[in-house]
Design a protein around this motif. Structure first.
Motif, PDB file in Angstrom:
ATOM      1  N   ASP A 156      11.099  -3.364   1.423  1.00 40.32           N
ATOM      2  CA  ASP A 156      11.142  -4.071   0.135  1.00 40.32           C
ATOM      3  C   ASP A 156       9.793  -4.714  -0.166  1.00 40.32           C
ATOM      4  OD1 ASP A 156      13.758  -3.435  -0.550  1.00 40.32           O
ATOM      5  OD2 ASP A 156      14.611  -5.228   0.385  1.00 40.32           O
ATOM      6  N   TRP A 157       9.158  -5.288   0.844  1.00 39.16           N
ATOM      7  CA  TRP A 157       7.826  -5.866   0.656  1.00 39.16           C
ATOM      8  C   TRP A 157       6.848  -4.804   0.163  1.00 39.16           C
ATOM      9  CZ3 TRP A 157       6.417  -9.256   5.568  1.00 39.16           C
ATOM     10  CH2 TRP A 157       7.317 -10.343   5.642  1.00 39.16           C
ATOM     11  N   VAL A 158       6.878  -3.657   0.822  1.00 40.15           N
ATOM     12  CA  VAL A 158       5.956  -2.572   0.469  1.00 40.15           C
ATOM     13  C   VAL A 158       6.189  -2.123  -0.970  1.00 40.15           C
ATOM     14  CG1 VAL A 158       5.371  -0.161   0.937  1.00 40.15           C
ATOM     15  CG2 VAL A 158       5.640  -1.771   2.838  1.00 40.15           C
ATOM     16  N   GLU A 159       7.442  -1.945  -1.344  1.00 38.82           N
ATOM     17  CA  GLU A 159       7.733  -1.483  -2.699  1.00 38.82           C
ATOM     18  C   GLU A 159       7.323  -2.525  -3.736  1.00 38.82           C
ATOM     19  OE1 GLU A 159      11.264   0.574  -5.332  1.00 38.82           O
ATOM     20  OE2 GLU A 159      11.627   0.065  -3.240  1.00 38.82           O
ATOM     21  N   ARG A 160       7.595  -3.805  -3.443  1.00 40.66           N
ATOM     22  CA  ARG A 160       7.275  -4.874  -4.376  1.00 40.66           C
ATOM     23  C   ARG A 160       5.775  -4.951  -4.648  1.00 40.66           C
ATOM     24  NH1 ARG A 160       8.490 -10.490  -2.001  1.00 40.66           N
ATOM     25  NH2 ARG A 160      10.284  -9.279  -1.247  1.00 40.66           N
ATOM     26  N   ASP A 193       2.269   2.725 -10.822  1.00 40.13           N
ATOM     27  CA  ASP A 193       2.221   4.189 -10.845  1.00 40.13           C
ATOM     28  C   ASP A 193       2.661   4.791  -9.514  1.00 40.13           C
ATOM     29  OD1 ASP A 193      -0.086   3.147  -9.660  1.00 40.13           O
ATOM     30  OD2 ASP A 193      -1.294   4.892 -10.175  1.00 40.13           O
ATOM     31  N   VAL A 194       2.489   4.039  -8.441  1.00 39.16           N
ATOM     32  CA  VAL A 194       2.954   4.504  -7.125  1.00 39.16           C
ATOM     33  C   VAL A 194       4.455   4.272  -6.986  1.00 39.16           C
ATOM     34  CG1 VAL A 194       2.781   4.145  -4.626  1.00 39.16           C
ATOM     35  CG2 VAL A 194       0.716   4.127  -6.044  1.00 39.16           C
ATOM     36  N   ALA A 195       4.916   3.092  -7.391  1.00 40.57           N
ATOM     37  CA  ALA A 195       6.346   2.769  -7.295  1.00 40.57           C
ATOM     38  C   ALA A 195       7.203   3.766  -8.078  1.00 40.57           C
ATOM     39  CB  ALA A 195       6.599   1.350  -7.791  1.00 40.57           C
ATOM     40  N   LYS A 196       6.646   4.301  -9.163  1.00 43.84           N
ATOM     41  CA  LYS A 196       7.393   5.274  -9.975  1.00 43.84           C
ATOM     42  C   LYS A 196       7.640   6.578  -9.222  1.00 43.84           C
ATOM     43  CE  LYS A 196       5.781   3.626 -14.504  1.00 43.84           C
ATOM     44  NZ  LYS A 196       4.921   3.932 -15.684  1.00 43.84           N
ATOM     45  N   LEU A 197       6.866   6.812  -8.180  1.00 48.53           N
ATOM     46  CA  LEU A 197       7.020   8.050  -7.403  1.00 48.53           C
ATOM     47  C   LEU A 197       8.220   7.994  -6.463  1.00 48.53           C
ATOM     48  CD1 LEU A 197       3.284   8.652  -6.376  1.00 48.53           C
ATOM     49  CD2 LEU A 197       4.546   9.763  -8.232  1.00 48.53           C
ATOM     50  N   TYR A 198       8.687   6.781  -6.129  1.00 46.01           N
ATOM     51  CA  TYR A 198       9.788   6.653  -5.179  1.00 46.01           C
ATOM     52  C   TYR A 198      11.080   7.140  -5.840  1.00 46.01           C
ATOM     53  CZ  TYR A 198       6.370   3.496  -3.020  1.00 46.01           C
ATOM     54  OH  TYR A 198       5.222   2.952  -2.485  1.00 46.01           O
ATOM     55  N   ALA A 199      11.723   8.129  -5.226  1.00 43.57           N
ATOM     56  CA  ALA A 199      12.934   8.715  -5.797  1.00 43.57           C
ATOM     57  C   ALA A 199      14.072   7.698  -5.845  1.00 43.57           C
ATOM     58  CB  ALA A 199      13.356   9.933  -4.990  1.00 43.57           C
ATOM     59  N   GLU A 200      14.021   6.703  -4.976  1.00 40.25           N
ATOM     60  CA  GLU A 200      14.985   5.598  -4.936  1.00 40.25           C
ATOM     61  C   GLU A 200      14.296   4.448  -4.222  1.00 40.25           C
ATOM     62  OE1 GLU A 200      18.115   6.184  -1.598  1.00 40.25           O
ATOM     63  OE2 GLU A 200      17.620   8.213  -2.284  1.00 40.25           O
ATOM     64  N   PRO A 201      14.847   3.229  -4.282  1.00 40.28           N
ATOM     65  CA  PRO A 201      14.212   2.118  -3.576  1.00 40.28           C
ATOM     66  C   PRO A 201      13.960   2.466  -2.108  1.00 40.28           C
ATOM     67  CG  PRO A 201      15.948   1.296  -5.002  1.00 40.28           C
ATOM     68  CD  PRO A 201      16.047   2.792  -5.048  1.00 40.28           C
ATOM     69  N   ASP A 205       4.973 -17.083   6.345  1.00 40.81           N
ATOM     70  CA  ASP A 205       4.023 -17.435   5.287  1.00 40.81           C
ATOM     71  C   ASP A 205       4.559 -16.913   3.951  1.00 40.81           C
ATOM     72  OD1 ASP A 205       1.835 -17.550   3.491  1.00 40.81           O
ATOM     73  OD2 ASP A 205       0.392 -17.222   5.098  1.00 40.81           O
ATOM     74  N   GLU A 206       4.504 -17.732   2.911  1.00 39.22           N
ATOM     75  CA  GLU A 206       5.017 -17.298   1.605  1.00 39.22           C
ATOM     76  C   GLU A 206       4.232 -16.112   1.057  1.00 39.22           C
ATOM     77  OE1 GLU A 206       2.539 -20.462  -1.243  1.00 39.22           O
ATOM     78  OE2 GLU A 206       4.708 -20.723  -0.937  1.00 39.22           O
ATOM     79  N   LYS A 207       3.009 -15.927   1.528  1.00 37.23           N
ATOM     80  CA  LYS A 207       2.201 -14.787   1.096  1.00 37.23           C
ATOM     81  C   LYS A 207       2.338 -13.585   2.029  1.00 37.23           C
ATOM     82  CE  LYS A 207      -1.418 -17.411  -1.326  1.00 37.23           C
ATOM     83  NZ  LYS A 207      -2.889 -17.650  -1.424  1.00 37.23           N
ATOM     84  N   ALA A 208       3.242 -13.666   2.994  1.00 38.48           N
ATOM     85  CA  ALA A 208       3.375 -12.602   3.997  1.00 38.48           C
ATOM     86  C   ALA A 208       3.595 -11.217   3.390  1.00 38.48           C
ATOM     87  CB  ALA A 208       4.496 -12.941   4.981  1.00 38.48           C
ATOM     88  N   PRO A 209       4.505 -11.065   2.403  1.00 37.72           N
ATOM     89  CA  PRO A 209       4.715  -9.715   1.844  1.00 37.72           C
ATOM     90  C   PRO A 209       3.437  -9.094   1.294  1.00 37.72           C
ATOM     91  CG  PRO A 209       6.496 -11.171   1.185  1.00 37.72           C
ATOM     92  CD  PRO A 209       5.456 -12.044   1.826  1.00 37.72           C
ATOM     93  N   THR A 259       1.404  -5.981   3.200  1.00 37.39           N
ATOM     94  CA  THR A 259       1.243  -4.718   2.479  1.00 37.39           C
ATOM     95  C   THR A 259      -0.232  -4.383   2.297  1.00 37.39           C
ATOM     96  OG1 THR A 259       3.314  -5.164   1.296  1.00 37.39           O
ATOM     97  CG2 THR A 259       1.909  -3.430   0.415  1.00 37.39           C
ATOM     98  N   LYS A 260      -1.057  -5.390   2.088  1.00 36.58           N
ATOM     99  CA  LYS A 260      -2.507  -5.173   1.950  1.00 36.58           C
ATOM    100  C   LYS A 260      -3.086  -4.605   3.246  1.00 36.58           C
ATOM    101  CE  LYS A 260      -6.662  -7.603   0.294  1.00 36.58           C
ATOM    102  NZ  LYS A 260      -7.597  -7.541   1.426  1.00 36.58           N
ATOM    103  N   SER A 261      -2.647  -5.146   4.379  1.00 38.32           N
ATOM    104  CA  SER A 261      -3.122  -4.646   5.663  1.00 38.32           C
ATOM    105  C   SER A 261      -2.674  -3.203   5.887  1.00 38.32           C
ATOM    106  CB  SER A 261      -2.612  -5.524   6.808  1.00 38.32           C
ATOM    107  OG  SER A 261      -3.119  -5.079   8.052  1.00 38.32           O
ATOM    108  N   LEU A 262      -1.417  -2.905   5.522  1.00 40.30           N
ATOM    109  CA  LEU A 262      -0.930  -1.533   5.645  1.00 40.30           C
ATOM    110  C   LEU A 262      -1.794  -0.581   4.813  1.00 40.30           C
ATOM    111  CD1 LEU A 262       2.988  -1.539   5.454  1.00 40.30           C
ATOM    112  CD2 LEU A 262       1.550  -1.170   7.463  1.00 40.30           C
ATOM    113  N   LYS A 263      -2.063  -0.957   3.586  1.00 40.69           N
ATOM    114  CA  LYS A 263      -2.833  -0.105   2.690  1.00 40.69           C
ATOM    115  C   LYS A 263      -4.236   0.146   3.231  1.00 40.69           C
ATOM    116  CE  LYS A 263      -4.765   1.869  -0.852  1.00 40.69           C
ATOM    117  NZ  LYS A 263      -4.739   3.357  -0.934  1.00 40.69           N
ATOM    118  N   GLU A 264      -4.874  -0.898   3.737  1.00 38.65           N
ATOM    119  CA  GLU A 264      -6.277  -0.800   4.108  1.00 38.65           C
ATOM    120  C   GLU A 264      -6.510  -0.281   5.519  1.00 38.65           C
ATOM    121  OE1 GLU A 264      -8.150  -4.515   3.220  1.00 38.65           O
ATOM    122  OE2 GLU A 264      -7.856  -4.288   1.054  1.00 38.65           O
ATOM    123  N   THR A 265      -5.524  -0.435   6.405  1.00 31.98           N
ATOM    124  CA  THR A 265      -5.713  -0.008   7.796  1.00 31.98           C
ATOM    125  C   THR A 265      -4.607   0.909   8.298  1.00 31.98           C
ATOM    126  OG1 THR A 265      -4.473  -1.831   8.845  1.00 31.98           O
ATOM    127  CG2 THR A 265      -6.768  -2.270   8.258  1.00 31.98           C
TER     128      THR A 265
END
Length: 279
Positions: free
Chosen positions: A121-125, A130-138, A10-14, A18-24
């Motif tokens: 990569d999906w998760v980071e994208r 403000d959260v992505a800025k916390l990652y020391a590297e990709p 699905d083109e909306k898969a990423p 990621t939404k499912s990961l965040k919420e559950t």
């Protein structure tokens, strides 16, 4: 919210994943690139290994943590006092692997690791700025050329009725790593704890891929992505007579990767292994 089942194509898969990961704390993928035929063959061949005598020749090395872990030295989940009812084998590309199982399991290791990099990569994208800025590297770069990503082949043996009272196949716990990639097991039993404290079954149709957040992703995202409690409950009825094989891939960054101001990968892992009593 329930754990979402997402079509990998699905083109909306990423975004949905990621939404499912965040919420559950979990996401389930279907139509993914992991070969189901390969997974079924691994289950069959390692089931034979666990039911044979060869496993005793590969007793785990306390220093390197590769090899076979017998039921009597199995993990005790953090906060629990009873050992899980399981045995398992730690597979690393640099570690000891029975010759007849090597090619197949390392093929799976690479296939799942490549997919894992894409999921990171999906998760980071889809992380807020403000959260992505916390990652020391990709995030996907954290596991590039890592020697630490662990493939665990788990065998939950049939229940005999003589198990220690209160012991279950895998007591409630959170994983240590960034993400865990898990093909649906050959038997049900995996449950996730919702925010309201209720336990619900994770969709486990054979052929689906289950992904959950570990403590290291929670650490490096400043708590934005929650490391979710999960467990494997004991079966009832006729299912008690069946083995359960499980194949989680635990994504671990390189030793020196900075997770937060408090921890590198190595310092965090050592802390957790001491809590589990395996070092």
């Amino acid at each position: 919210m329930k754990v979402q089942v997402v079509d990998y194509k699905d083109e909306k898969a990423p975004e949905l994943f990621t939404k499912s990961l965040k919420e559950t704390g979990f996401g389930v993928l279907v139509n993914h690139p992991i070969s189901q035929e390969l997974v079924e063959s691994i289950y069959k061949n390692w089931y034979e290994f666990f039911n044979g005598e060869q496993k005793t020749e590969y007793a785990f090395d306390p220093k390197t943590q590769d090899g076979y872990f017998a039921p009597e030295i199995s993990e005790t989940a953090k906060g629990h006092t009873k050992k899980d009812i399981k045995e398992y084998y730690h597979v690393y590309p640099w570690g000891r692997i029975p010759a007849q199982l090597t090619d197949e399991i390392l093929n799976y290791y690479k296939m799942a690791s490549d997919l894992a990099a894409e999921l990171l990569d999906w998760v980071e994208r889809h992380s807020p700025n403000d959260v992505a800025k916390l990652y020391a590297e990709p995030l996907s770069n954290m596991i590039k050329d890592t020697p630490n990503t662990l493939l665990r082949v788990l065998h939950y043996p049939p229940l005999t009725g003589e198990e220690e009272p209160g012991a279950i196949r895998a007591a409630a716990h959170e994983d240590i790593n960034l993400l865990t990639i898990l093909p649906a097991a050959n038997e049900p039993g995996l449950q996730v704890q919702q925010q309201d404290g209720k336990w619900v079954d994770v969709p486990c149709d054979f052929g689906s891929l289950i992904i959950n957040i570990g403590d290291m992703l929670q650490e490096c995202s400043g708590g934005y992505f929650p490391s979710t409690s999960h467990r494997v409950i004991n079966p009832t009825g006729k299912a008690c007579t069946k083995s359960r094989i499980s194949l989680p891939l635990f994504l671990h960054p390189r030793d020196e990767v900075v997770l937060s101001e408090r921890h590198t990968q190595k310092s965090y892992l050592q802390e957790r292994l001491r809590e589990l009593g395996v070092i």
